[in-house]
Design an enzyme around this catalytic site. Structure first.
Site, short mmCIF file in Angstrom:
data_model
loop_
_atom_site.label_atom_id
_atom_site.label_comp_id
_atom_site.label_asym_id
_atom_site.label_seq_id
_atom_site.Cartn_x
_atom_site.Cartn_y
_atom_site.Cartn_z
N TYR A 130 58.30 -36.20 21.06
CA TYR A 130 57.62 -37.25 20.31
C TYR A 130 56.57 -36.66 19.37
O TYR A 130 56.48 -37.03 18.20
CB TYR A 130 56.98 -38.23 21.31
CG TYR A 130 56.05 -39.24 20.71
CD1 TYR A 130 56.54 -40.32 19.98
CD2 TYR A 130 54.67 -39.15 20.90
CE1 TYR A 130 55.69 -41.26 19.43
CE2 TYR A 130 53.81 -40.08 20.36
CZ TYR A 130 54.32 -41.14 19.63
OH TYR A 130 53.47 -42.06 19.09
N1 LIG Z 1 50.90 -45.68 23.41
C1 LIG Z 1 49.87 -44.99 22.93
O1 LIG Z 1 48.90 -44.71 23.64
C2 LIG Z 1 49.87 -44.57 21.49
C3 LIG Z 1 48.84 -43.78 21.04
C4 LIG Z 1 48.80 -43.45 19.69
C5 LIG Z 1 49.80 -43.92 18.85
N2 LIG Z 1 50.84 -44.67 19.32
C6 LIG Z 1 51.84 -45.17 18.36
O2 LIG Z 1 51.37 -46.42 17.92
C7 LIG Z 1 52.46 -47.18 17.42
C8 LIG Z 1 52.31 -48.63 17.77
O3 LIG Z 1 52.14 -48.76 19.17
P1 LIG Z 1 52.50 -50.13 19.90
O4 LIG Z 1 51.82 -50.15 21.19
O5 LIG Z 1 52.33 -51.26 18.95
O6 LIG Z 1 54.06 -49.89 20.14
P2 LIG Z 1 55.13 -50.92 20.62
O7 LIG Z 1 54.52 -52.15 21.19
O8 LIG Z 1 56.12 -50.18 21.44
O9 LIG Z 1 55.82 -51.37 19.24
C9 LIG Z 1 56.71 -50.55 18.60
C10 LIG Z 1 57.54 -51.43 17.69
O10 LIG Z 1 58.54 -50.59 17.09
C11 LIG Z 1 59.69 -51.39 16.99
N3 LIG Z 1 60.88 -50.57 16.86
C12 LIG Z 1 61.45 -49.75 17.77
N4 LIG Z 1 62.57 -49.21 17.26
C13 LIG Z 1 62.69 -49.70 15.99
C14 LIG Z 1 63.65 -49.53 14.97
N5 LIG Z 1 64.74 -48.77 15.13
N6 LIG Z 1 63.47 -50.18 13.80
C15 LIG Z 1 62.40 -50.97 13.62
N7 LIG Z 1 61.46 -51.20 14.56
C16 LIG Z 1 61.62 -50.56 15.74
C17 LIG Z 1 59.75 -52.20 18.26
O11 LIG Z 1 60.60 -53.29 18.05
P3 LIG Z 1 60.98 -54.34 19.23
O12 LIG Z 1 59.75 -55.19 19.41
O13 LIG Z 1 62.14 -55.07 18.68
O14 LIG Z 1 61.30 -53.53 20.45
C18 LIG Z 1 58.29 -52.57 18.42
O15 LIG Z 1 58.03 -53.79 17.78
C19 LIG Z 1 53.72 -46.53 17.97
O16 LIG Z 1 54.37 -45.92 16.89
C20 LIG Z 1 53.23 -45.46 18.89
O17 LIG Z 1 54.05 -44.34 18.74
C21 LIG Z 1 50.88 -45.01 20.63
#
Ligand SMILES: NC(=O)c1ccc[n+]([C@@H]2O[C@H](COP(=O)([O-])OP(=O)(O)OC[C@H]3O[C@@H](n4cnc5c(N)ncnc54)[C@H](OP(=O)(O)O)[C@@H]3O)[C@@H](O)[C@H]2O)c1
Length: 218
Positions: A130
């Site tokens: 990742y």
């Molecule tokens: N978790 C952490 O602590 C952390 C820390 C720093 C940064 N981040 C990053 O922050 C970002 C946002 O986080 P979050 O919590 O909002 O993530 P999330 O709730 O998992 O949302 C990710 C979104 O991406 C969409 N998605 C997945 N595959 C896709 C595709 N092929 N085409 C279009 N959309 C797609 C999902 O769609 P569906 O709703 O349809 O599944 C979901 O709406 C992520 O990119 C993550 O990598 C995370």
């Protein structure tokens, strides 16, 4: 000026949709299911289907056509394997960057990982694929012919927003931040020309989001 939010059904994306809607700003939510498009339409929110893995570059170019700004808040998530990390977090991101270049998008906002620098993945661990994917997507964006802002949030939580953050180029330690505050940062970034072609980490802190971003920029 209109913004396309890709990943609008995600944790951060949903808060961003709510905030932009409340402020009457012009935007379209990019989601993956027709039922989500319909649900958003019933709330008065413009929405389109966009899947950065399934859609090829020509399709993404057509879908991004007409938008001034693009937010990439997409993540393949922790429950899928490295194949999805490559096809969504890396290839999906780069396809949308290329499509944004073709469309002369004025600003591309990337929600990145906390630390996507090379040193972050020289260590081993589950997050290595990742982090590599996010590193090369960020590097591609920085060299692309589009103004960018790369936001590197700390660990995301579902706690209530505090509206207070700490911003830095790169911190020594780690931290967390509510998804709602990340959405507020993106909203500020979309409304500020001063944060073009910059990247920064954000964690919860003591300074209002607006003041912290202004101070970082000085
Ligand atoms: N978790 C952490 O602590 C952390 C820390 C720093 C940064 N981040 C990053 O922050 C970002 C946002 O986080 P979050 O919590 O909002 O993530 P999330 O709730 O998992 O949302 C990710 C979104 O991406 C969409 N998605 C997945 N595959 C896709 C595709 N092929 N085409 C279009 N959309 C797609 C999902 O769609 P569906 O709703 O349809 O599944 C979901 O709406 C992520 O990119 C993550 O990598 C995370």
């Amino acid at each position: 000026m209109s913004t396309l939010i890709i990943g609008a059904n995600g944790g951060v994306g949903q808060y961003l949709v709510k905030q932009l809607k409340e402020r009457g700003e012009s935007f379209t939510a990019g989601v993956r299911k027709e039922s989500q498009v319909e649900a958003l339409a019933s709330e008065g929110v413009d929405a389109i289907l966009i899947d950065v893995e399934a859609d090829d570059i020509d399709t993404l170019t057509q879908k991004i056509n007409g938008f001034d700004k693009v937010v990439f808040s997409v993540g393949s998530g922790g429950s899928t394997g490295a194949d999805k990390t490559i096809s969504v977090d890396l290839d999906g991101a780069i396809k949308t960057i290329k499509a944004s270049e073709t469309n002369n998008v004025k600003q591309y906002v990337m929600v990145s990982t906390y630390d996507s620098r090379r040193l972050a993945f020289d260590a081993s661990g589950d997050l290595k694929p990742y982090t590599i994917a996010k590193h090369y997507a960020d590097e591609y964006l920085k060299q692309a012919d589009v103004n960018y802002t790369i936001v590197h949030p700390g660990g995301l939580t579902d706690e209530a927003a505090t509206d207070k953050i700490e911003v830095g180029a790169f911190f020594e330690g780690r931290g967390t931040i509510p998804r709602e505050d990340v959405a507020s940062v993106i909203r500020e970034v979309l409304n500020s020309d001063n944060l073009l072609n910059s990247e920064f980490q954000i964690v919860s802190g003591d300074i209002s989001i607006s003041d912290a971003l202004t101070k970082f920029n000085q």
